[in-house]
Design a protein around this motif. Structure first.
Motif, PDB file in Angstrom:
ATOM      1  N   LYS A  16       0.828  -1.216   0.000  1.00 48.25           N
ATOM      2  CA  LYS A  16       0.000   0.000   0.000  1.00 48.25           C
ATOM      3  C   LYS A  16       0.861   1.264   0.000  1.00 48.25           C
ATOM      4  O   LYS A  16       0.706   2.137  -0.854  1.00 48.25           O
ATOM      5  N   SER A  17       1.778   1.346   0.968  1.00 49.55           N
ATOM      6  CA  SER A  17       2.591   2.560   1.086  1.00 49.55           C
ATOM      7  C   SER A  17       3.486   2.711  -0.138  1.00 49.55           C
ATOM      8  O   SER A  17       3.695   3.819  -0.646  1.00 49.55           O
ATOM      9  N   THR A  18       4.017   1.596  -0.629  1.00 50.44           N
ATOM     10  CA  THR A  18       4.885   1.641  -1.808  1.00 50.44           C
ATOM     11  C   THR A  18       4.111   2.151  -3.027  1.00 50.44           C
ATOM     12  O   THR A  18       4.633   2.941  -3.812  1.00 50.44           O
ATOM     13  N   MET A  28       5.438   7.685   2.879  1.00 47.65           N
ATOM     14  CA  MET A  28       4.271   7.741   3.766  1.00 47.65           C
ATOM     15  C   MET A  28       4.610   7.313   5.186  1.00 47.65           C
ATOM     16  O   MET A  28       4.028   7.824   6.136  1.00 47.65           O
ATOM     17  N   ASP A  29       5.491   6.325   5.341  1.00 49.69           N
ATOM     18  CA  ASP A  29       5.838   5.819   6.684  1.00 49.69           C
ATOM     19  C   ASP A  29       6.915   6.723   7.281  1.00 49.69           C
ATOM     20  O   ASP A  29       8.110   6.536   7.053  1.00 49.69           O
ATOM     21  N   ARG A  30       6.468   7.692   8.094  1.00 45.61           N
ATOM     22  CA  ARG A  30       7.420   8.702   8.576  1.00 45.61           C
ATOM     23  C   ARG A  30       7.833   8.470  10.017  1.00 45.61           C
ATOM     24  O   ARG A  30       8.794   9.048  10.483  1.00 45.61           O
ATOM     25  N   ILE A  90       6.774  -1.497   8.771  1.00 40.31           N
ATOM     26  CA  ILE A  90       5.321  -1.576   8.609  1.00 40.31           C
ATOM     27  C   ILE A  90       4.709  -0.206   8.858  1.00 40.31           C
ATOM     28  O   ILE A  90       5.316   0.639   9.497  1.00 40.31           O
ATOM     29  N   THR A  91       3.497  -0.011   8.350  1.00 36.54           N
ATOM     30  CA  THR A  91       2.752   1.206   8.681  1.00 36.54           C
ATOM     31  C   THR A  91       2.020   0.962   9.990  1.00 36.54           C
ATOM     32  O   THR A  91       1.487  -0.133  10.213  1.00 36.54           O
ATOM     33  N   ILE A  92       2.010   1.971  10.875  1.00 35.58           N
ATOM     34  CA  ILE A  92       1.330   1.834  12.164  1.00 35.58           C
ATOM     35  C   ILE A  92       0.115   2.753  12.232  1.00 35.58           C
ATOM     36  O   ILE A  92      -0.987   2.317  12.543  1.00 35.58           O
ATOM     37  N   ILE A 110      -5.226   8.467   1.882  1.00 32.84           N
ATOM     38  CA  ILE A 110      -5.045   8.048   3.270  1.00 32.84           C
ATOM     39  C   ILE A 110      -4.387   6.670   3.232  1.00 32.84           C
ATOM     40  O   ILE A 110      -4.938   5.733   2.663  1.00 32.84           O
ATOM     41  N   ASP A 111      -3.195   6.565   3.817  1.00 32.94           N
ATOM     42  CA  ASP A 111      -2.493   5.283   3.846  1.00 32.94           C
ATOM     43  C   ASP A 111      -2.831   4.581   5.152  1.00 32.94           C
ATOM     44  O   ASP A 111      -2.568   5.113   6.228  1.00 32.94           O
ATOM     45  N   ALA A 112      -3.417   3.390   5.074  1.00 30.00           N
ATOM     46  CA  ALA A 112      -3.807   2.661   6.284  1.00 30.00           C
ATOM     47  C   ALA A 112      -2.827   1.527   6.560  1.00 30.00           C
ATOM     48  O   ALA A 112      -2.237   0.983   5.631  1.00 30.00           O
ATOM     49  N   PRO A 113      -2.657   1.158   7.835  1.00 30.81           N
ATOM     50  CA  PRO A 113      -1.786   0.025   8.157  1.00 30.81           C
ATOM     51  C   PRO A 113      -2.489  -1.305   7.880  1.00 30.81           C
ATOM     52  O   PRO A 113      -3.697  -1.425   8.111  1.00 30.81           O
TER      53      PRO A 113
HETATM   54 MG    MG Z   1       2.137   0.688   4.638  1.00 33.38          MG
END
Ligand code: MG
Ligand code: GTP
Length: 430
Positions: A20-22, A58-60, A69-71, A88-91
């Motif tokens: 997703k984030s990629t 996105m993962d800052r 991972i996204t949190i 909106i990037d979701a984990p």
């Molecule tokens: Mg992610």
């Protein structure tokens, strides 16, 4: 800012690590919204940075980068020829589904990312189900990591069939399914020459075609569920959230609930300023993600989960002495739900409150809605039912008929989504 283009909020959902984030990083990079030197800098930050160079756009958070991972949800803005988009990037990780719910509750549409290498996985299902429950009507499917399956059509078709089965079961129709490689940049912004067998839209073309939202619920009472509260130098307290219904204007007097109920005094004041993406607005409409400043309301008076509304038509509060009637579907419960089941956590708009099952009124046929059993002893996975719930703390919730945006909820327990539902009516104790 392009006010003439329709504004849509799009949440990226799907199982952990499916990209997703990629995909979002790649979208921003290939549209020149992210300079090359930023991606280079990430690449030079060691092995993790190499592998997550697009995701780190996105993962800052430090922990996100360490764990890969996204949190928490992250927002970014973005324009296509015909749309003004908030992404909106979701984990995807199962421990952070509650943050995914917050992200999905702010969205009009979703991009479901499914890795071609993995297919449909537990959070693919859970996220799709939650998206449906939270009222997201438009969905786009991206089958990602096509580079890892040699851009093979058979591999794509196999995963496509799994996703179609899932989404059709949930009632989604007419959604594009796009083979992409976020890593290599195939079919995200640039049309891929490695998949001549595919002739549908690229991801960005699909985003550009998201139907303009249905007529905005501007005629309904104002409701802004608060997502965060900031304290900004020179401005003061700035609650942030998405306008779900109604219109907010500078000069309006707004009240926050359940804050006012909990503090036994009205937490209210006049709106001094409104801004969206750092630009001032005189008025904000449904779908707008805004920050606003209210005279006399301090940072400690309000928090995530409160809802702002006009003082002449304030948000509906349900207190522990009140109850509400709801229709639910049990998605996933290891045994059975009986009266007294407590305290699973109810998630609605941006709030989370533990609730108790007070009564099981009727079991329904999930297809027809007809009552199949009155006052059942228990309900289990797959059942649909009418129940009475009691919150353990004051919260804002609305009958779905009056304000659908604030009438849908999910119930979670033991790290999974147990049920989803909608509020039929509210019973006040006095
Ligand atoms: Mg992610
Ligand atoms: N080969 C290949 N790797 C990819 C692709 N997309 C993502 N990845 C890799 O997959 C890993 C996970 O990517 P993320 O973008 O962090 O996945 P995510 O879905 O955002 O994960 P969570 O937010 O933690 O749920 C990273 O190492 C990426 O580089 C792709 O198209 N091809």
């Amino acid at each position: 800012m392009a006010k003439e283009k329709p504004h849509v909020n799009i949440v990226f959902i799907g199982h952990v690590d499916h990209g997703k984030s990629t995909t979002i990083g790649r979208l921003l990079f290939d549209t020149a919204n992210i300079p090359e030197n930023i991606i280079k800098k990430f690449e030079e930050m060691g092995e993790k940075g190499k592998s997550f160079k697009f995701a780190w756009v996105m993962d800052r958070l430090k922990e996100e980068r360490e764990r890969g991972i996204t949190i928490d949800v992250a927002h970014t803005k973005f324009e296509t020829p015909h749309r003004y988009i908030t992404i909106i990037d979701a984990p995807g990780h199962r421990d952070f589904v509650k943050n995914m719910i917050t992200g999905a509750s702010q969205a009009d549409a979703a991009v479901l990312v499914v890795a071609a290498t993995d297919g449909v996985m537990p959070q693919t299902k859970e996220h799709a189900f939650l998206a449906r429950t939270l009222g997201i009507n438009h969905i786009i499917v991206a089958i990602n990591k096509m580079d890892m399956v040699n851009y093979d059509q058979k591999a794509f078709e196999k995963v496509k069939a799994q996703v179609e089965k899932l989404l059709k079961m949930l009632g989604y129709k007419d959604f594009p399914v796009i083979p992409i490689s976020a890593w290599e940049g195939d079919n995200v912004v640039k049309k891929s020459d490695k998949m001549p067998w595919y002739n549908g839209p690229t991801l960005i073309e699909a985003l550009d075609q998201i139907p303009p939202e249905p007529p905005k619920p501007t005629d309904k009472p104002l409701r802004i569920p608060i997502q965060d509260v900031y304290s900004i130098k020179g401005v003061g307290t700035v609650p942030v959230g998405r306008v779900e219904t109604g219109v907010l204007r500078v000069g309006d007097v707004v009240i926050f609930e359940p804050a006012s109920t909990i503090f036994h005094k009205p937490i209210q004041g006049e709106v001094k300023s409104i801004e969206m993406h750092h630009e001032p607005l005189q008025e904000a409409y449904p779908g707008d993600n805004i920050g606003f400043n209210v005279r006399g309301v301090g940072k400690n008076d309000i928090k995530r989960g409160d809802v702002a509304g006009h003082t002449n038509n304030p948000p509906t509060v349900v207190r522990p002495k009140d109850t509400f009637k709801a229709q639910i579907i049990v998605l996933n419960h290891p045994t059975a739900i009986t009266v007294g089941y407590t305290p699973p956590v109810l998630h609605a708009h941006t709030t989370q409150v533990a609730v108790r099952f007070e009564q099981l009124l009727a079991k329904l046929d999930p297809r027809t809605g007809n009552v199949v059993e009155e006052n059942p002893q228990f309900i289990k996975t797959g059942d649909s039912a009418i129940v009475i719930l009691r919150p353990t703390k004051a919260m804002v919730i609305e009958p779905v008929k009056e304000i659908p945006q604030l009438g849908r909820f999910a119930i979670r327990d033991m790290g999974q989504t147990v049920a989803a539902g909608m509020v039929i009516s509210i019973q006040k104790a006095e």
